[in-house]
Design an enzyme around this catalytic site. Structure first.
Site, PDB file in Angstrom:
ATOM      1  N   LYS A   1       0.866  -1.186   0.000  1.00 51.96           N
ATOM      2  CA  LYS A   1       0.000   0.000   0.000  1.00 51.96           C
ATOM      3  C   LYS A   1       0.896   1.227   0.000  1.00 51.96           C
ATOM      4  CE  LYS A   1      -4.324   1.396   0.082  1.00 51.96           C
ATOM      5  NZ  LYS A   1      -5.336   0.931  -0.880  1.00 51.96           N
TER       6      LYS A   1
ATOM      7  N   SER B   1      -8.618  -0.365  -4.701  1.00 54.00           N
ATOM      8  CA  SER B   1      -8.910  -0.061  -3.299  1.00 54.00           C
ATOM      9  C   SER B   1     -10.420   0.089  -3.129  1.00 54.00           C
ATOM     10  CB  SER B   1      -8.140   1.186  -2.853  1.00 54.00           C
ATOM     11  OG  SER B   1      -7.983   1.185  -1.452  1.00 54.00           O
TER      12      SER B   1
END
Length: 550
Positions: free
Chosen positions: A149, A351
């Site tokens: 991430k 996401s």
């Protein structure tokens, strides 16, 4: 005699129609991707259309947009009509790989004699501003789940971390594989030969002609002179104007009659950053999707008996966790009515964008779509010292130990950081569990594919994060097939769709209020600026927005 369709792809292409009069005026000469694809599909079946010519170059299109157009051109070519692409140069001291990849979808490619073929390959770039933040006195404090991430890395690192470099390498490799294979098939070259040519680029026009990469050298006037001689057309028309014009034959009039009523396939869009509230259109942040607006659209679809299937078109890097979860819940509620929901991914659905797509019956993405990024991040940039250097100070009086927890004036305490870590763990666990449930995968297997990692659509397909490869038209066909509908005997409607009169009417319910765009305010400008800087992020379900494939 007939009409020659023209595609001008140098201006760029819109994914979503403008949502406000101001935005519509600014984009009044820009086509949507859906319009161009629809025009090619219609033109292939229209005896009055003799061919298509495309001007390629200028504003860059995403790899997924290019693949959607390539599919549409391939469909057009099955009609046997001429399909020609031309350009002044495939990159002039710049990247021409993706534009050339698009051009190879056409039967014939023209290149200006003074042009180049800068088909130099694919790179994935990331920007890091940690050094600038240090000089400015900004203290970045971000937490994430997990190592891939990397959105926060823009602010916390000075270079790619090992996981980030691994992910970027695979993104570039996957994109390059797709492009090389596409060029090789269309130009009838061996893949190894294509790679050799790329490694020797930029190539002058004559070398490109000798290598079989282009078919003709000539200027724009040469292209049109040749087309006029071959096709003897008496009319030229931009593709978007062609698809927008009214019916011109009795058959078209019949197809546009309101009776008998045709079954509807509804298209619900999730575009831009996902947030709580209504859809927005920030001058700095672009279009955004609010959970109130999208939720109201999905409820309206569920309550409309004429709607037999739904295509959820997602082109979003994510955003708010609670907003994404609210939209996901409405998708599941819609599916419970028995109507198929097909998710169609655009250039990016990652996401939060993946979160809202994952409960669909079928997920469709282009091989070049950026997706995945099942992970979480949050934090802030502490600007206290930076403001102090230019003589600005701010002071607050608070009640409650954590009243200033997310203030940009104070660093996290140890206790607050521990609380932040708990929040990240909770959201990440929920994301992984729901993704595993929606995709029908063991949680351990899903978690190994998560960890915040971004995938191309091709790799996501091989890992079962998506179901099929293709564009919007493929998703629409799947929706019809699952609902038992004839693809040519349906009406497609966008929801919500409000004409000017309905927008002027005062709302009577919260759903009426939700489908109107949020007003543009100075707060919106500020939010757009902060979102652009990532201070703070637009939401905890946000993909690594700094990746750029080109």
């Amino acid at each position: 005699m007939g009409t020659l369709l023209e595609l001008d792809l140098t201006r760029g292409v819109l994914e979503t129609p403008p949502s406000s009069p101001v935005a519509a005026f600014r984009a009044r000469h820009l086509p949507t991707l859906r319009e161009l694809v629809g025009a090619l599909r219609k033109g292939a079946r229209d005896d009055g259309v003799v061919g298509v010519v495309a001007h390629i170059g200028g504003n860059r299109l995403s790899l997924a947009q290019v693949q959607e157009l390539r599919e549409a051109v391939a469909d057009f070519r099955t009609s046997g009509k001429a399909a020609v692409a031309w350009t002044e140069s495939f990159g002039e001291a710049g990247q021409g790989t993706v534009p050339y990849y698009l051009a190879t979808a056409f039967d014939e490619i023209w290149l200006q004699p003074s042009g180049d073929l800068a088909i130099t390959g694919v790179s994935v770039q990331a920007v890091f501003i940690r050094g600038a933040l240090d000089k400015a006195g900004v203290i970045p404090q971000f937490g994430k789940r997990r190592e891939y991430k990397t959105a926060a890395d823009t602010f916390t690192e000075r270079e790619m971390t090992a996981p980030a470099r691994e992910m970027a390498s695979r993104l570039a490799e996957s994109a390059y594989e797709q492009i090389v294979e596409g060029i090789a098939v269309r130009r009838r070259l061996d893949s190894a030969r294509v790679r050799e040519l790329v490694d020797s680029a930029p190539l002058p026009a004559q070398a490109g002609l000798d290598a079989g990469l282009v078919d003709r050298l000539g200027y724009r006037s040469d292209v049109y002179d040749e087309l006029e001689k071959q096709l003897q057309y008496d009319d030229r028309l931009l593709a978007e104007r062609y698809i927008r014009r009214g019916p011109r034959t009795l058959d078209e009039v019949r197809k546009n009659l309101p009776w008998p009523q045709k079954p509807l396939v509804a298209v619900v869009r999730v575009t831009g950053a996902i947030s709580v509230g209504r859809n927005s259109n920030s001058p700095m942040g672009g279009p955004g999707s609010g959970s109130d607006t999208v939720g109201a659209a999905l409820r309206a679809v569920a309550d409309n008996e004429r709607v037999k299937a739904v295509v959820l078109r997602v082109d979003s890097p994510g955003g708010s966790y609670v907003a994404s979860d609210a939209i996901r819940n409405e998708v599941l509620r819609l599916r419970s009515t028995g109507r198929p929901v097909i998710a169609s991914m655009g250039g990016v659905a990652a996401s939060g964008g993946y979160f809202v797509a994952m409960p669909a019956d079928v997920i469709v993405a282009q091989p070049g779509t950026i997706t995945g990024s099942i992970g979480v991040l949050t934090g802030k940039g502490v600007v206290r010292d930076a403001l102090g250097r230019i003589g600005i100070s701010r002071e607050a009086v608070s009640e409650g130990a954590n009243a200033q927890m997310f203030s940009a004036q104070e660093e996290f305490t140890d206790e607050q950081w521990a609380r932040l870590e708990e929040i990240l763990d909770r959201i990440y666990k929920d994301f992984v569990a729901k993704a595993a449930q929606d995709r029908g995968l063991p949680e351990e297997q899903l978690e190994s594919l998560a960890r915040g990692r971004v995938w191309t659509g091709a790799d996501a397909h091989s890992h079962k994060l998506i179901d099929e490869l293709g564009g919007f038209q493929h998703a629409l066909t799947l929706a019809c097939n699952r609902a038992g509908l004839d693809r040519d005997e349906i009406a497609v409607t966008s929801v919500p769709h409000r004409n000017l009169l309905s927008q002027l009417k005062a709302p009577t319910t919260t759903d009426d209020l939700a489908v109107s765009a949020a007003p543009l305010t100075l707060d919106g400008l500020t939010t757009g600026l902060y979102s652009a800087l990532g201070l703070p992020p637009a939401g905890v379900l946000r993909m690594p927005f700094s990746w750029e494939i080109g």
